[in-house]
Each structure stands twice: as structure tokens, then as C-alpha cells.
Design a protein around this motif. Sequence first.
Motif, PDB file in Angstrom:
ATOM      1  N   ARG A 201      13.132   3.165  22.391  1.00  0.00           N
ATOM      2  CA  ARG A 201      12.141   2.118  22.171  1.00  0.00           C
ATOM      3  C   ARG A 201      10.909   2.255  23.058  1.00  0.00           C
ATOM      4  O   ARG A 201      10.191   1.289  23.285  1.00  0.00           O
ATOM      5  CB  ARG A 201      12.771   0.724  22.383  1.00  0.00           C
ATOM      6  N   SER A 202      10.661   3.429  23.590  1.00  0.00           N
ATOM      7  CA  SER A 202       9.517   3.608  24.480  1.00  0.00           C
ATOM      8  C   SER A 202       9.121   5.076  24.483  1.00  0.00           C
ATOM      9  O   SER A 202       9.993   5.957  24.572  1.00  0.00           O
ATOM     10  CB  SER A 202       9.867   3.146  25.893  1.00  0.00           C
ATOM     11  N   GLU A 203       7.803   5.320  24.403  1.00  0.00           N
ATOM     12  CA  GLU A 203       7.327   6.694  24.472  1.00  0.00           C
ATOM     13  C   GLU A 203       7.660   7.319  25.823  1.00  0.00           C
ATOM     14  O   GLU A 203       7.909   8.528  25.915  1.00  0.00           O
ATOM     15  CB  GLU A 203       5.827   6.755  24.234  1.00  0.00           C
ATOM     16  N   ASP A 204       7.651   6.520  26.873  1.00  0.00           N
ATOM     17  CA  ASP A 204       7.916   7.040  28.210  1.00  0.00           C
ATOM     18  C   ASP A 204       9.328   7.594  28.337  1.00  0.00           C
ATOM     19  O   ASP A 204       9.572   8.511  29.129  1.00  0.00           O
ATOM     20  CB  ASP A 204       7.707   5.931  29.252  1.00  0.00           C
ATOM     21  N   ALA A 205      10.251   7.043  27.601  1.00  0.00           N
ATOM     22  CA  ALA A 205      11.626   7.540  27.634  1.00  0.00           C
ATOM     23  C   ALA A 205      11.874   8.566  26.533  1.00  0.00           C
ATOM     24  O   ALA A 205      12.628   9.529  26.716  1.00  0.00           O
ATOM     25  CB  ALA A 205      12.605   6.375  27.498  1.00  0.00           C
ATOM     26  N   PHE A 206      11.210   8.366  25.382  1.00  0.00           N
ATOM     27  CA  PHE A 206      11.457   9.252  24.236  1.00  0.00           C
ATOM     28  C   PHE A 206      10.909  10.654  24.484  1.00  0.00           C
ATOM     29  O   PHE A 206      11.562  11.650  24.160  1.00  0.00           O
ATOM     30  CB  PHE A 206      10.815   8.631  22.987  1.00  0.00           C
ATOM     31  N   ALA A 207       9.708  10.763  25.053  1.00  0.00           N
ATOM     32  CA  ALA A 207       9.064  12.069  25.222  1.00  0.00           C
ATOM     33  C   ALA A 207       9.865  13.007  26.128  1.00  0.00           C
ATOM     34  O   ALA A 207      10.162  14.150  25.734  1.00  0.00           O
ATOM     35  CB  ALA A 207       7.643  11.875  25.741  1.00  0.00           C
ATOM     36  N   PRO A 208      10.247  12.592  27.347  1.00  0.00           N
ATOM     37  CA  PRO A 208      11.018  13.531  28.184  1.00  0.00           C
ATOM     38  C   PRO A 208      12.393  13.848  27.608  1.00  0.00           C
ATOM     39  O   PRO A 208      12.884  14.974  27.747  1.00  0.00           O
ATOM     40  CB  PRO A 208      11.134  12.797  29.532  1.00  0.00           C
ATOM     41  N   LEU A 209      12.998  12.868  26.933  1.00  0.00           N
ATOM     42  CA  LEU A 209      14.298  13.142  26.315  1.00  0.00           C
ATOM     43  C   LEU A 209      14.168  14.181  25.211  1.00  0.00           C
ATOM     44  O   LEU A 209      14.979  15.113  25.097  1.00  0.00           O
ATOM     45  CB  LEU A 209      14.875  11.835  25.757  1.00  0.00           C
ATOM     46  N   LEU A 210      13.095  14.065  24.419  1.00  0.00           N
ATOM     47  CA  LEU A 210      12.881  15.012  23.324  1.00  0.00           C
ATOM     48  C   LEU A 210      12.618  16.414  23.859  1.00  0.00           C
ATOM     49  O   LEU A 210      13.160  17.400  23.343  1.00  0.00           O
ATOM     50  CB  LEU A 210      11.698  14.532  22.477  1.00  0.00           C
ATOM     51  N   SER A 211      11.796  16.502  24.896  1.00  0.00           N
ATOM     52  CA  SER A 211      11.498  17.820  25.471  1.00  0.00           C
ATOM     53  C   SER A 211      12.750  18.442  26.067  1.00  0.00           C
ATOM     54  O   SER A 211      12.962  19.663  25.957  1.00  0.00           O
ATOM     55  CB  SER A 211      10.422  17.681  26.547  1.00  0.00           C
ATOM     56  N   SER A 212      13.594  17.631  26.682  1.00  0.00           N
ATOM     57  CA  SER A 212      14.813  18.150  27.299  1.00  0.00           C
ATOM     58  C   SER A 212      15.795  18.671  26.258  1.00  0.00           C
ATOM     59  O   SER A 212      16.640  19.512  26.584  1.00  0.00           O
ATOM     60  CB  SER A 212      15.487  17.050  28.130  1.00  0.00           C
ATOM     61  N   VAL A 213      15.675  18.196  25.022  1.00  0.00           N
ATOM     62  CA  VAL A 213      16.603  18.626  23.975  1.00  0.00           C
ATOM     63  C   VAL A 213      16.039  19.811  23.189  1.00  0.00           C
ATOM     64  O   VAL A 213      16.746  20.799  22.930  1.00  0.00           O
ATOM     65  CB  VAL A 213      16.902  17.446  23.025  1.00  0.00           C
ATOM     66  N   THR A 214      14.760  19.733  22.812  1.00  0.00           N
ATOM     67  CA  THR A 214      14.201  20.747  21.915  1.00  0.00           C
ATOM     68  C   THR A 214      13.975  22.095  22.591  1.00  0.00           C
ATOM     69  O   THR A 214      14.179  23.139  21.965  1.00  0.00           O
ATOM     70  CB  THR A 214      12.875  20.257  21.307  1.00  0.00           C
ATOM     71  N   LEU A 215      13.552  22.087  23.851  1.00  0.00           N
ATOM     72  CA  LEU A 215      13.264  23.371  24.510  1.00  0.00           C
ATOM     73  C   LEU A 215      14.513  24.235  24.671  1.00  0.00           C
ATOM     74  O   LEU A 215      14.503  25.418  24.288  1.00  0.00           O
ATOM     75  CB  LEU A 215      12.585  23.116  25.867  1.00  0.00           C
ATOM     76  N   PRO A 216      15.624  23.716  25.214  1.00  0.00           N
ATOM     77  CA  PRO A 216      16.838  24.551  25.262  1.00  0.00           C
ATOM     78  C   PRO A 216      17.313  24.974  23.872  1.00  0.00           C
ATOM     79  O   PRO A 216      17.822  26.088  23.700  1.00  0.00           O
ATOM     80  CB  PRO A 216      17.864  23.639  25.948  1.00  0.00           C
ATOM     81  N   LEU A 217      17.153  24.081  22.883  1.00  0.00           N
ATOM     82  CA  LEU A 217      17.568  24.449  21.524  1.00  0.00           C
ATOM     83  C   LEU A 217      16.760  25.637  21.019  1.00  0.00           C
ATOM     84  O   LEU A 217      17.292  26.556  20.393  1.00  0.00           O
ATOM     85  CB  LEU A 217      17.397  23.255  20.582  1.00  0.00           C
ATOM     86  N   MET A 218      15.446  25.634  21.290  1.00  0.00           N
ATOM     87  CA  MET A 218      14.603  26.732  20.820  1.00  0.00           C
ATOM     88  C   MET A 218      14.993  28.044  21.492  1.00  0.00           C
ATOM     89  O   MET A 218      15.101  29.094  20.850  1.00  0.00           O
ATOM     90  CB  MET A 218      13.137  26.412  21.095  1.00  0.00           C
TER      91      MET A 218
END
Length: 290
Positions: A201-218
Motif C-alpha cells: 500500500r505504499s510506493e516506499d515499501a513496494f519499490a525496494p521490495l520489487l527491486s529485491s525480487v526482480t534483480l536476483p530473478l533476472m
Amino acid sequence: MPLPSPEPSPPSPPSTHRPAAPWPPAAPPAAGPGTALARVVSDTRLIFLRYLRQTLRSKVAVVFGAVQPLLYLVLFGPLLSDLADVRGFGGGDAWQVFVPGILIQLALFGAGFVGFGLLAEMRSGVVERLRVTPVSRTALLLGRVLRDTAVIAVQGVLLVAAGLALGLRAPAGGIAAGLAFAVALAVSVASLSYVLAMRTRSEDAFAPLLSSVTLPLMLLSGILLPMGLAPGWLDAVSRFTPFRYVVDAARAAFLGDYASAAVAQGTLVAAALLAVSVALGVRRFRAENP
């Protein structure tokens, strides 16, 4: 002497008494499976068209969404031409290995960031207004995801066209299968992105969580370079990443190896991801919009 007949009495006024309504009130007739499915399909179409019109009003976003994969294709792809004969790189040329990986990357990053749009709608009150409408809660998710997937499919076609111009040679069936893998992955990632957006429910929490997931996946999926080039321990770790199997399947399809184990494994993994992610998304949308 006969008695006079009595005068007729005036008609009594109509009774205002109404029978009491049964309590508890009877439940409305339940819609059959066919009616419920038709409603979901109709509402999904409405939501899809609403968001598609919104996207078409911002063509710049669609164009620039495809720029990054094209930059990878043009600026990074030629560096791989000398690796085609290296053991572990794969059986095809550099473009047959690199273009399918970039297709999967497009699905991963293009669909992964769609949750930001939902966060903006939650903040502006659009989600609250949709909540009071009788639109199917399942359609609220599927309509958005279909719009996101349509955009990624168009960008994927442009990406393949650029690859063909740069020297990609692959069977038409393999290209279609690779696009199908990217579309299936886009549906899964977009659904999960909406789930994460509603959880944070917040960009401040969503953005770092997304980066932490997508980069290792890539990195672990072998999108840029096949994991056959990796040392043993890294290759073993990457096998716990479901995206790796989808990348390998897309590459095998571009080589025309439709009956290979890689295509079978990638198809099973993509189907499982699709079912689980859409189920999670539908459940979350229903819980958020009772």
C-alpha cells in the motif's frame, strides 16, 4: 303488511393490511455457473477497454517501455557473437540465445512494475469508487492484467522484429512459442505485482521490495547469459528459480526443439505459475473489495 327491505350497506373500504414479509428475507436466486461466467467475461471486457483507452492516451509510455529491451538487444547482443561456440552457451547463434532471454526480461520487468499504477489509483480514490459498483471483483483483476499483457505482447513483437533485422533466424513456430511463454509469464508477474501493491500500500515499501525480487530473478534465470556458463554452485542455485525453466524453454523453441525436455519443463512451470498467481490475485481482489 310487508316489512321494508333493509337499505344496502355501503361498500367497505379496501383493506390496507398487507401480509407480513417473511423473515429472514429469501435469498435472491443464485446465478448458474454459465451466468456467473458470462458476467465475469463481460465485466472483464469493460475493465480491459477502460484501461486500454487509458494506455492509448499515453503512447509515450508504451514506446518507452519497449526502449530498454531494445537497448539491451542493440548494445549488448553483439557482444555475445563470439560466445556462440563456447561450451554451455547453447546450440544456436547469439541471437537465438539472447532474444528469447530478452523476451522473458520484458515480461518480468514490464509486468512487475504495474503495481505502481494500482497504488496511484488507491491513493486517488479510484479503487474506492470501483468498490461500490456491482462489477465482478475477479474482473477488476483480469481486466487490468489483460491490458498489461496486451501491451507487453505488442512490445514483444516489436522486439522480435528488431531481432530479425539484426540477424535473428528462428522458425516461426518457435518465435510464436517464445512469445506465448512471455505472455504467460506477464500474466503471472502482473497478478503478483498487484498482490504485492495491495499488501504494501505504499510506493516506499513496494519499490525496494520489487527491486529485491526482480534483480536476483533476472540474474539467476540466465536471461542475459545461459546458466550453462555458470559455475556448478551457481547453476545449482538457479535451478530453484522457476523463471530459469521458462527461459530455457523459450530458447529451445527458438532453436526448433519443440519436443525437448526443456520445452516440457518450461510449459509445466509456466502453467503452474499462471494458475497460482492468478488465484492469489483473485483472492486478494475479492478480499480488498467485499
